[in-house]
Enzyme design. Structure first.
Site, PDB file in Angstrom:
ATOM      1  CG  HIS A 259      -2.087  -0.960   1.027  1.00 17.92           C
ATOM      2  ND1 HIS A 259      -2.873  -1.362   2.081  1.00 17.92           N
ATOM      3  CD2 HIS A 259      -2.565  -1.605  -0.069  1.00 17.92           C
ATOM      4  CE1 HIS A 259      -3.788  -2.210   1.643  1.00 17.92           C
ATOM      5  NE2 HIS A 259      -3.615  -2.373   0.343  1.00 17.92           N
ATOM      6  CG  HIS A 401      -3.231  -5.123  -8.143  1.00 17.37           C
ATOM      7  ND1 HIS A 401      -2.966  -3.888  -7.597  1.00 17.37           N
ATOM      8  CD2 HIS A 401      -4.162  -5.696  -7.334  1.00 17.37           C
ATOM      9  CE1 HIS A 401      -3.704  -3.720  -6.502  1.00 17.37           C
ATOM     10  NE2 HIS A 401      -4.430  -4.801  -6.330  1.00 17.37           N
TER      11      HIS A 401
END
Length: 448
Positions: A259, A401
């Site tokens: 993150h 992703h």
């Protein structure tokens, strides 16, 4: 400095081939209610319901494919838009169901899954991202979906008191959860940036920057660039949250370096949007993005001696969950590409460009060696010995992703992927011309 990979024709060819392969593989996820969870064998795993976040991500992915002119992607993007407008939409209370059964009812509505009945900010962020990107791709119904998604954001998810999003509600939008999470806030930022680009409404950019300021400039900075994941309803960190569930797929204990990489990319993208609009740019943004990147890299990459990023660390940077998630590598590659581009755009190309190019090459090589089993087929989780693991994830839920990883290096920092593709900026990664100097942009502008 060497020739490098960025912009090299054969490297871009490799990225493009992987883009096409991922979108071919993703077609197998289509089910009547939207897009399902792809299992280990490449077929939909029917033990999982049709989840809103996966359908939103896949609609986003196929909309990008449609924008690139990849045959077949339009019908899958349209399938996703229809599912979001009908099957997954809550026709009673508004917003969208978090999960429904694989087959719609007789009216074409989804059958909600009781165990996942709460409405979630994280999942609604992907509705907004899908709607914005499908609008950039000029897909039927996307404009109306975006109008509804922005209205739902305004009504339920944006908490003006804190300038940050709410986490979740009961199905009827009562009983807001006491918990707040940085993961949902992060994907809300991503969706807001895309919405700002497509609609031209600067409100969404301002909100995104406000969230980034809290997460990056306040929380990450105060914790040596290790960003706390979990908060109470007043947005005060809860550092021991889920200590007994350290490998939780959405709310793991401690710090999630992946993150940090993702926030670094979003920070430079938001900064690029401010620059392009000739709006004031906070002087901390680029340096903070570099600090986030560096902390995640030094804490998590080869943290236990083996190649790969560990999933989580404690607040001192020691590994907690040592599994390697495919998405972390993807976000590392994307962040390295975005930071390199931002430095070049800012006239600071001599600073750290070699570091980002080295990280970019190393992490793509890692993905090719350990994660990509066939073109378009990525193992989503490995153990600390880089062998397949299912501790957190089983199968290959979606391509979100990995697909972004193949596109971010080929596009400018701003605008976001969908609008950049709509404007023909693929393989033209230099900074876009400021908005005030442009002709009206292609597609996606309401009222223009």
């Amino acid at each position: 400095m060497g020739l490098g990979w960025f912009g090299a024709p054969e490297h871009n060819r490799w990225l493009a081939e992987e883009t096409h392969a991922l979108l071919r593989y993703a077609r197998g996820a289509a089910v009547p209610a939207g897009f399902g969870w792809i299992g280990q064998d490449g077929a939909v795993d029917t033990s999982h319901p049709v989840e809103l976040w996966i359908t939103g991500r896949m609609t986003f992915a196929f909309s990008l494919g449609a924008l690139m002119g990849i045959p077949g992607c339009r019908r899958y993007a349209d399938h996703g838009v229809r599912a979001l407008r009908t099957v997954l939409r809550d026709h009673v209370h508004g917003g969208w169901h978090s999960a429904v059964g694989h087959e719609p009812d007789g009216q074409g509505h989804g059958v909600p899954v009781e165990a996942q009945a709460r409405k979630e900010c994280y999942q609604h962020a992907f509705v907004l991202l899908a709607a914005a990107t499908a609008t950039a791709a000029d897909r039927p119904g996307a404009h109306d979906l975006l109008l509804e998604a922005t209205a739902v954001q305004d009504r339920y998810w944006w908490d003006e008191r804190y300038g940050l999003p709410v986490e979740s509600y009961a199905a009827d939008f009562t009983d807001p959860e006491d918990y707040r999470g940085i993961n949902a806030a992060m994907h809300t930022v991503e969706a807001y940036l895309a919405t700002a680009d497509v609609t031209g409404d600067v409100k969404w950019l301002e909100r995104a920057v406000q969230v980034i300021d809290f997460a990056v400039n306040v929380q990450a900075r105060a914790n040596e660039w290790r960003l706390p994941e979990h908060y109470n309803s007043a947005w005060r960190p809860v550092r021991d949250y889920n200590r007994d569930q350290p490998a939780h797929p959405f709310r793991p204990y401690g710090v999630t370096p992946g993150h940090g990489l993702e926030w670094a990319r979003l920070t430079v993208q938001a900064r690029g949007a401010l620059v392009a609009r000739s709006l004031p740019v906070p002087d901390w943004m680029l340096d903070a993005a570099e600090s986030l990147f560096d902390r995640a890299r030094t804490d998590a990459w080869r943290a236990d001696g083996a190649a790969g990023f560990v999933y989580t660390t404690d607040f001192g940077g020691s590994p907690v969950v040592r599994e390697r998630m495919h998405w972390v590598v993807c976000e590392g590659v994307s962040a390295a590409a975005a930071l390199r581009r931002a430095l070049l755009d800012d006239g600071r190309g001599e600073i750290n460009v070699e570091l980002y190019e080295h990280c970019y090459r190393s992490w793509i090589d890692y993905a090719e060696e350990f994660l990509i089993t066939d073109p378009g087929v990525w193992t989503h989780e490995l153990d600390q010995d880089n062998q397949p693991s299912t501790r957190t994830w089983e199968g290959h839920p979606d391509v979100y992703h990995a697909l972004q990883m193949t596109l971010v290096p080929r596009l400018p920092v701003w605008p976001c992927l969908g609008q950049a593709l709509a404007e023909g900026r693929l393989d033209k990664p230099e900074s876009a011309v400021p908005v005030h100097a442009q002709q009206p942009r292609r597609r996606g502008f309401f009222g223009r």
